[in-house]
Design an enzyme around this catalytic site. Structure first.
Site, PDB file in Angstrom:
ATOM      1  CE1 TYR A 142       6.697  98.428 113.590  1.00 26.50           C
ATOM      2  CE2 TYR A 142       8.458  99.733 114.560  1.00 26.50           C
ATOM      3  CZ  TYR A 142       7.377  99.623 113.705  1.00 26.50           C
ATOM      4  OH  TYR A 142       7.005 100.701 112.958  1.00 26.50           O
ATOM      5  CE  LYS A 191      -8.104 102.775 114.005  1.00 28.63           C
ATOM      6  NZ  LYS A 191      -8.755 103.999 113.488  1.00 28.63           N
ATOM      7  CG  ASP A 223      -7.895 107.280 113.076  1.00 28.37           C
ATOM      8  OD1 ASP A 223      -7.748 107.348 114.318  1.00 28.37           O
ATOM      9  OD2 ASP A 223      -8.922 106.819 112.563  1.00 28.37           O
ATOM     10  CG  ASP A 247       8.833 103.745 113.442  1.00 28.70           C
ATOM     11  OD1 ASP A 247       9.591 104.713 113.267  1.00 28.70           O
ATOM     12  OD2 ASP A 247       8.953 102.675 112.819  1.00 28.70           O
ATOM     13  CG  ASP A 251      10.027 109.140 111.021  1.00 22.74           C
ATOM     14  OD1 ASP A 251      10.720 109.249 112.061  1.00 22.74           O
ATOM     15  OD2 ASP A 251      10.359 108.438 110.056  1.00 22.74           O
TER      16      ASP A 251
END
Ligand code: NAD
Length: 357
Positions: A142, A191, A223, A247, A251
């Site tokens: 980001y 990852k 994942d 992020d 959620d």
């Protein structure tokens, strides 16, 4: 004690939910003998309309000078087509960075009174869950270099992810210390089978684990973590992960608690001044209708008392009041599922919480 709190009400439902949290803080002040002084600052869409920038200088200076910041939410369709520099989210990323807030704490727990709102299978719900996501907030993709360029197949866009050893070490420290105060289990999510930043992340997490022998550290690929959060959320205690993975996963975690309107968050740096906000957005579809659930913002104010001011008893009083109104079957429209009572508006829910404190 006296505390100066900067208020950023923002856009959409922001002003309604922040006003609810202010009423709760005033009540706590009366009951426990503290004075909270509130000062309003502009950010987001309203700041673009009023001052021509999503993050006015005065807001940054005012927040820096305060003991903590309580934020509603920013954004809305009115500003969706603005150029990048004039988008409300620019204010959000800017204030986090200006205050050096590199940690985002997002608790997600299933209230027993809301077990019927949880979209998961009954046998999973029965085990319950109570987890804390520690998300790195000022690094990674980001904040990396991005742009458009001519590529192998014609015009292309790119974003880059970079993490320094220092950035990973400092978030690791927060995560291990958070785990020490909870169930002493830390899951680092990355990852590492593909990304070099993740391999460095994993290496540092394991090196730092030697300093925290009382905490059990494990790794999980992102994942798999996305699957495990809905398959068996009770396995998690504290999760630590990078900015973008955090992020998305936070959620997902919010959705399994029943409603996005319930979840608070804290953004912290090295100083005591933190930024506290609900995890949801500005909900433009219900703005100005007294329909918003104020609980996430009220619980964010409780986190402020706990993490920035060290007022644990006061924070407990707010959390217990929220628990008791939910147990009494009171609901806002976003969590109406299992209750036979008519939904309360933002003001009436706040009144009920005030009465329970
Ligand atoms: P949202 O979280 O605002 O809304 C998603 C859905 O949840 C909507 O149906 C909304 O009515 C409902 N909802 C959210 N909070 C609620 C509450 N407290 N009570 C009752 N219902 C609630 O997400 P979105 O619709 O994707 O985004 C709307 C705007 O908010 C966009 O401009 C987005 O950029 C912005 N946004 C801001 C933040 C922030 O300020 N931190 C975070 C996310 C999105």
């Amino acid at each position: 004690m006296n505390y100066n709190i900067a208020l950023i009400k923002g856009d959409g439902i922001g002003p309604e939910i922040v006003s609810s949290a202010v009423r709760v803080l005033e009540k706590i002040g009366e009951r426990f003998g503290h004075t909270f002084t509130f000062t309003d600052y502009l950010m987001g869409g309203i700041a673009i309309d009023t001052c021509g920038t999503p993050l006015p200088r005065e807001t940054v200076d005012g927040c820096r000078a305060s003991d903590s910041v309580l934020l509603g939410a920013v954004g809305g369709p009115k500003w969706d087509k603005n150029p990048a520099a004039l988008r409300p989210e620019k204010g959000l990323l800017g204030i986090r960075s200006a205050l050096g807030l590199y940690t985002n704490l997002r608790p997600a727990k299933l209230y027993s009174a809301l077990s019927e709102e949880c979209p998961l299978r009954a046998d999973i719900v029965e085990k319950g869950f109570d987890l804390m996501i520690v998300r790195e907030l000022t690094g990674g993709i980001y904040f990396g270099e991005r742009g458009r360029r001519e590529g192998k197949y014609g015009p292309e866009a790119y974003d880059t992810e970079a993490y320094s050893v220092m950035e990973i070490e400092r978030i690791a420290r927060v995560a291990f210390e958070t785990a020490q105060k909870r169930g002493k289990k830390l899951m680092s999510i990355d990852k590492a089978n593909v990304l070099e930043t993740s391999r460095l992340w994993r290496e540092i997490m394991h090196r730092m684990a030697e300093e925290y022998p009382d905490v059990e550290l494990s790794d999980m690929l992102v994942d798999n973590a996305a699957m495990q959060l809905v398959r068996c959320p009770s396995q998690f205690d504290v999760i630590v992960t990078s900015n973008m993975f955090g992020d998305i996963l936070s959620d997902e975690a919010s959705q399994i608690t029943g409603s996005i309107g319930l979840l608070p968050s804290a953004s912290l740096g090295d100083s005591k001044c933190g930024l506290y906000e609900p995890i949801h957005g500005s909900a433009p579809d219900i703005a100005g209708q007294d329909k918003a659930n104020p609980i996430a913002t009220i619980l964010s104010a409780a986190m402020m008392l706990r993490y920035s001011f060290g007022l644990a008893k006061e924070a407990d009083a707010i959390e217990a009041a929220v628990d008791s109104v939910l147990k009494a079957g009171l609901r806002t429209a976003d969590i109406i599922g299992s209750s036979d009572k008519a939904p309360l508006g933002c003001t009436a829910m706040t009144d009920a919480i005030l009465a329970a404190i």
